[in-house]
Design an enzyme around this catalytic site. Structure first.
Site, PDB file in Angstrom:
ATOM      1  N   LYS A  28      26.035  36.783  48.232  1.00  0.00           N
ATOM      2  CA  LYS A  28      26.327  36.367  47.253  1.00  0.00           C
ATOM      3  C   LYS A  28      27.988  35.622  46.622  1.00  0.00           C
ATOM      4  O   LYS A  28      27.621  34.827  46.301  1.00  0.00           O
ATOM      5  CB  LYS A  28      25.746  36.987  46.416  1.00  0.00           C
ATOM      6  N   ASN A  29      29.041  36.071  46.357  1.00  0.00           N
ATOM      7  CA  ASN A  29      30.205  35.589  46.641  1.00  0.00           C
ATOM      8  C   ASN A  29      30.386  34.568  47.234  1.00  0.00           C
ATOM      9  O   ASN A  29      31.500  34.024  47.195  1.00  0.00           O
ATOM     10  CB  ASN A  29      31.263  36.794  46.297  1.00  0.00           C
TER      11      ASN A  29
ATOM     12  N   ARG B 266      29.720  34.424  36.428  1.00  0.00           N
ATOM     13  CA  ARG B 266      30.788  34.328  36.615  1.00  0.00           C
ATOM     14  C   ARG B 266      31.424  32.918  38.145  1.00  0.00           C
ATOM     15  O   ARG B 266      32.909  32.607  37.383  1.00  0.00           O
ATOM     16  CB  ARG B 266      31.835  35.761  37.260  1.00  0.00           C
TER      17      ARG B 266
ATOM     18  N   CYS C 116      29.154  39.944  35.053  1.00  0.00           N
ATOM     19  CA  CYS C 116      29.263  40.895  34.554  1.00  0.00           C
ATOM     20  C   CYS C 116      30.406  41.590  34.069  1.00  0.00           C
ATOM     21  O   CYS C 116      31.930  41.035  34.177  1.00  0.00           O
ATOM     22  CB  CYS C 116      29.593  41.752  36.531  1.00  0.00           C
TER      23      CYS C 116
ATOM     24  N   ARG D  85      38.670  39.638  31.289  1.00  0.00           N
ATOM     25  CA  ARG D  85      38.610  38.376  33.124  1.00  0.00           C
ATOM     26  C   ARG D  85      39.417  37.242  33.258  1.00  0.00           C
ATOM     27  O   ARG D  85      39.165  36.709  32.907  1.00  0.00           O
ATOM     28  CB  ARG D  85      37.033  38.446  33.575  1.00  0.00           C
ATOM     29  N   PRO D  86      40.316  37.025  32.750  1.00  0.00           N
ATOM     30  CA  PRO D  86      41.278  36.509  33.073  1.00  0.00           C
ATOM     31  C   PRO D  86      41.611  35.160  34.148  1.00  0.00           C
ATOM     32  O   PRO D  86      41.208  35.693  34.853  1.00  0.00           O
ATOM     33  CB  PRO D  86      43.160  37.060  32.676  1.00  0.00           C
ATOM     34  N   ILE D  87      41.967  33.653  33.683  1.00  0.00           N
ATOM     35  CA  ILE D  87      42.087  32.669  34.806  1.00  0.00           C
ATOM     36  C   ILE D  87      43.206  31.803  34.509  1.00  0.00           C
ATOM     37  O   ILE D  87      43.151  30.756  35.553  1.00  0.00           O
ATOM     38  CB  ILE D  87      40.333  31.701  35.071  1.00  0.00           C
ATOM     39  N   ASP D  88      44.626  33.039  34.386  1.00  0.00           N
ATOM     40  CA  ASP D  88      45.927  32.086  34.019  1.00  0.00           C
ATOM     41  C   ASP D  88      45.378  31.800  35.569  1.00  0.00           C
ATOM     42  O   ASP D  88      46.859  30.901  35.412  1.00  0.00           O
ATOM     43  CB  ASP D  88      45.987  33.081  33.322  1.00  0.00           C
ATOM     44  N   GLN D  89      45.559  32.635  36.902  1.00  0.00           N
ATOM     45  CA  GLN D  89      46.429  32.041  38.041  1.00  0.00           C
ATOM     46  C   GLN D  89      45.317  30.966  37.879  1.00  0.00           C
ATOM     47  O   GLN D  89      45.752  29.667  40.118  1.00  0.00           O
ATOM     48  CB  GLN D  89      45.878  33.326  39.252  1.00  0.00           C
TER      49      GLN D  89
ATOM     50  N   ASP E  21      34.646  46.257  44.320  1.00  0.00           N
ATOM     51  CA  ASP E  21      32.258  46.739  44.097  1.00  0.00           C
ATOM     52  C   ASP E  21      31.706  47.672  44.724  1.00  0.00           C
ATOM     53  O   ASP E  21      30.549  47.167  44.756  1.00  0.00           O
ATOM     54  CB  ASP E  21      32.366  44.915  44.451  1.00  0.00           C
TER      55      ASP E  21
ATOM     56  N   ARG F  50      20.237  40.271  39.737  1.00  0.00           N
ATOM     57  CA  ARG F  50      21.719  39.010  39.856  1.00  0.00           C
ATOM     58  C   ARG F  50      22.468  38.889  41.860  1.00  0.00           C
ATOM     59  O   ARG F  50      22.676  37.927  41.561  1.00  0.00           O
ATOM     60  CB  ARG F  50      22.696  39.349  39.441  1.00  0.00           C
TER      61      ARG F  50
HETATM   62  C1  EPZ Z   1      35.551  38.692  42.311  1.00  0.00           C
HETATM   63  O1  EPZ Z   1      35.612  38.104  40.814  1.00  0.00           O
HETATM   64  C2  EPZ Z   1      34.073  39.378  43.077  1.00  0.00           C
HETATM   65  N1  EPZ Z   1      33.121  38.148  41.769  1.00  0.00           N
HETATM   66  C3  EPZ Z   1      33.894  40.632  41.760  1.00  0.00           C
HETATM   67  O2  EPZ Z   1      32.804  40.845  41.964  1.00  0.00           O
HETATM   68  C4  EPZ Z   1      35.232  40.771  42.269  1.00  0.00           C
HETATM   69  O3  EPZ Z   1      35.043  41.881  41.464  1.00  0.00           O
HETATM   70  C5  EPZ Z   1      36.546  40.489  42.872  1.00  0.00           C
HETATM   71  O4  EPZ Z   1      36.815  39.546  43.330  1.00  0.00           O
HETATM   72  C6  EPZ Z   1      37.389  41.375  43.264  1.00  0.00           C
HETATM   73  O5  EPZ Z   1      37.353  42.042  44.647  1.00  0.00           O
HETATM   74  C7  EPZ Z   1      32.330  37.063  42.581  1.00  0.00           C
HETATM   75  O6  EPZ Z   1      32.924  36.666  43.677  1.00  0.00           O
HETATM   76  C8  EPZ Z   1      31.912  36.181  42.212  1.00  0.00           C
HETATM   77  P1  EPZ Z   1      39.778  38.788  40.753  1.00  0.00           P
HETATM   78  P2  EPZ Z   1      36.817  37.671  40.420  1.00  0.00           P
HETATM   79  O7  EPZ Z   1      40.225  36.893  40.625  1.00  0.00           O
HETATM   80  O8  EPZ Z   1      37.403  36.176  41.654  1.00  0.00           O
HETATM   81  C9  EPZ Z   1      43.069  39.765  37.941  1.00  0.00           C
HETATM   82  C10 EPZ Z   1      30.841  41.585  41.871  1.00  0.00           C
HETATM   83  O9  EPZ Z   1      30.304  42.781  41.858  1.00  0.00           O
HETATM   84  N2  EPZ Z   1      43.514  38.546  37.488  1.00  0.00           N
HETATM   85  O10 EPZ Z   1      39.910  38.758  42.240  1.00  0.00           O
HETATM   86  O11 EPZ Z   1      36.792  37.235  38.944  1.00  0.00           O
HETATM   87  C11 EPZ Z   1      41.425  40.466  37.458  1.00  0.00           C
HETATM   88  O12 EPZ Z   1      41.749  40.614  35.821  1.00  0.00           O
HETATM   89  C12 EPZ Z   1      31.668  40.515  41.404  1.00  0.00           C
HETATM   90  O13 EPZ Z   1      30.077  41.048  43.019  1.00  0.00           O
HETATM   91  C13 EPZ Z   1      44.852  37.489  37.192  1.00  0.00           C
HETATM   92  O14 EPZ Z   1      44.971  38.360  36.497  1.00  0.00           O
HETATM   93  O15 EPZ Z   1      38.072  38.649  40.859  1.00  0.00           O
HETATM   94  C14 EPZ Z   1      41.393  41.348  38.297  1.00  0.00           C
HETATM   95  O16 EPZ Z   1      42.572  42.621  37.652  1.00  0.00           O
HETATM   96  C15 EPZ Z   1      32.212  41.420  39.913  1.00  0.00           C
HETATM   97  N3  EPZ Z   1      44.113  36.322  36.968  1.00  0.00           N
HETATM   98  C16 EPZ Z   1      42.411  41.031  39.786  1.00  0.00           C
HETATM   99  O17 EPZ Z   1      42.769  40.029  39.848  1.00  0.00           O
HETATM  100  C17 EPZ Z   1      42.804  35.366  37.189  1.00  0.00           C
HETATM  101  O18 EPZ Z   1      43.359  34.533  37.168  1.00  0.00           O
HETATM  102  C18 EPZ Z   1      41.614  41.163  40.248  1.00  0.00           C
HETATM  103  O19 EPZ Z   1      40.188  39.445  39.734  1.00  0.00           O
HETATM  104  C19 EPZ Z   1      41.947  36.229  37.742  1.00  0.00           C
HETATM  105  C20 EPZ Z   1      42.095  37.260  38.348  1.00  0.00           C
END
Ligand code: EPZ
Length: 430
Positions: free
Chosen positions: A22-23, A93, A117, A123-127, A307, A399
């Site tokens: 999926k991802n 997402r 989810c 779930r921030p997007i600052d990065q 996950d 999903r």
């Molecule tokens: C991906 O989400 C996956 N989703 C998630 O899987 C998975 O839990 C996650 O990566 C971690 O492995 C998809 O691939 C679609 P991250 P993503 O950015 O990319 C923080 C599932 O069940 N963060 O790696 O959104 C955030 O808060 C789903 O299949 C920031 O601070 O996760 C978290 O603590 C659920 N700022 C950590 O980083 C940012 O800009 C990891 O988030 C982005 C993230």
């Protein structure tokens, strides 16, 4: 509404085939927006997150044709708009990957803030914003819409991730593919689906190196051209069936996997007394004796995946002794334990840590899934429990899991989906 009904307590035997990841799929489909010509994508999982993304692309003008059940052709040559219907984007997402792809293709993107989810917390997007800004884009977030614009192409830059983010690594990789110059992503995420996206992009003419390490180098190219690509097997779907066998007992061959991607899961299950044999593209999972307690902390790949945390926590409820599970990625991913408590489980959660006291058996109950992996965990609980479990909220499960009912039935589970009409709304008297 659909619910799953499980009569648990039966060990699992047989073979189960794992679908495409999926991802990886939800990153590769937006990437197709940047390709001039037809991309043939094979091993696409048949799940609702994928169909939502394909519908978003269709609405934008993409020509999408099914070749067979798992293969599609996507041609985005006629897409002329850098935005899509917001309500569909909010459902998933991965809609944020459209930002990188649209910026790369049009120098502009208007995308609804991602949904997906909800396991509590932000779930921030600052990065993502930090990366695109470093590459010359002006990014603003207003009324739930992310708008990003750049004069001409994005410019190659060095982006250091303050947190290891899968989504930001993928998004910046997408944006950098058609940028002017070279982009370096430092402290990048290393998940298998990041490597898969890089392989997809490279097979279409991109120049991405180092994916799978924490330093990725992307040399921008002028254009991507069509080709074909086969998506890797889903690490988390495979891990979920491994956990199901660990919990319910039995012996199952899990087919069409990359055993190396499952190492982080296999190691934990072995500590818990589960036998796992790696073959070339399948693994055998067997559990006959008692489960042993363990401790686990989730981390970015190659650590134990967040996950898989709900599924493993559920199995640990049946392990002798006290297990400690620490969530190292998300702020609040333990909401599902309230549902497990209804089945007799004993879990105490403090912030990001769960202390699990093993019990001899779970008892079936009506329970509700609140997100995708929590839903998978509750299915595992239902398979392990004595008596009947009825699971509400199964839309979340669908999903991300292709044909879960059929796959589980194929290995001897007693599980079925039932349709329950919504209760009629009561008319108030004037
Ligand atoms: C991906 O989400 C996956 N989703 C998630 O899987 C998975 O839990 C996650 O990566 C971690 O492995 C998809 O691939 C679609 P991250 P993503 O950015 O990319 C923080 C599932 O069940 N963060 O790696 O959104 C955030 O808060 C789903 O299949 C920031 O601070 O996760 C978290 O603590 C659920 N700022 C950590 O980083 C940012 O800009 C990891 O988030 C982005 C993230």
């Amino acid at each position: 509404m659909t619910k799953y009904v499980i009569n648990g307590g039966k060990p699992l035997y047989g073979e189960v085939e794992i679908s495409g990841a999926k991802n990886a799929a939800v990153a590769i489909i937006p990437a197709a927006l940047m390709v001039e010509g037809v991309c043939r994508i094979e091993n696409l999982p048949n799940i609702s997150d994928v169909s939502t993304l394909l519908n978003i692309l269709k609405q934008m003008g993409a020509d999408i044709r099914a070749v067979n059940k798992r293969t599609i052709d996507i041609d985005c040559s006629r897409v002329r708009t850098p935005s899509a219907t917001f309500d569909m984007m909010q459902r998933i997402r991965a809609s944020y990957y459209l930002i990188g792809a649209l910026l790369g293709r049009f120098g502009r993107a208007d995308v609804a803030m991602p949904g997906g989810c909800n396991f509590g917390g932000v779930r921030p997007i600052d990065q993502h914003v930090k990366g695109f800004s470093a590459m010359g884009a002006k990014v603003s977030v207003r009324n739930g819409i992310v708008s990003a614009v750049t004069e001409g192409n994005l410019r190659g830059s060095t982006v250091y991730m303050d947190v290891v983010s899968v989504g930001a690594t993928i998004n910046i990789m997408l944006g950098a593919t058609l940028a002017d110059g070279v982009t370096y992503i430092e402290n990048a995420a290393r998940e298998p689906h990041i490597v898969d996206l890089a392989n997809f992009l490279n097979s279409m003419g991109a120049d991405v190196r180092g994916a799978g390490t924490s330093a990725i180098k992307i040399r921008g190219v002028k254009k991507l051209t069509g080709g074909f690509y086969s998506i890797i097997p889903d690490q988390i779907e495979a891990g979920t069936y491994m956990a199901a066998v660990a919990g319910a007992g039995g012996r199952v061959v899990i087919k069409d996997v990359i055993p190396k991607h499952l190492d982080c899961i296999s190691r934990k299950l072995r500590e818990m007394g589960v036998t796992i044999v790696d073959l070339e593209d399948s693994i055998i999972v067997e559990r006959t004796g008692a489960l042993i307690k363990t401790h686990v902390k989730t981390m970015p790949y190659p650590g134990f995946p967040t996950d898989m945390q709900p599924q493993l926590s559920t199995v640990l409820c049946l392990a002798e002794g006290t297990s400690i599970v620490t969530e190292g990625v998300w702020d609040n991913r333990f909401k599902f334990v309230d549902e497990l408590a209804k089945m007799g489980c004993s879990i105490r959660v403090t912030e990001r840590t769960a202390v699990i006291e093993g019990i001899s058996h779970m008892t079936g109950a009506p329970i509700k899934a609140g997100d995708l992996r929590a839903g998978a965990a509750l299915v595992i609980a239902g398979l392990c429990a004595r008596g009947e479990t009825i699971i509400d909220g199964v839309g979340y499960i669908e999903r991300g899991y292709e044909k879960m009912i059929e796959k589980l039935t194929g290995i001897g589970a007693d599980i079925k989906a039932i349709y329950v009409p919504d209760e009629p709304k009561v008319q108030k008297r004037a």
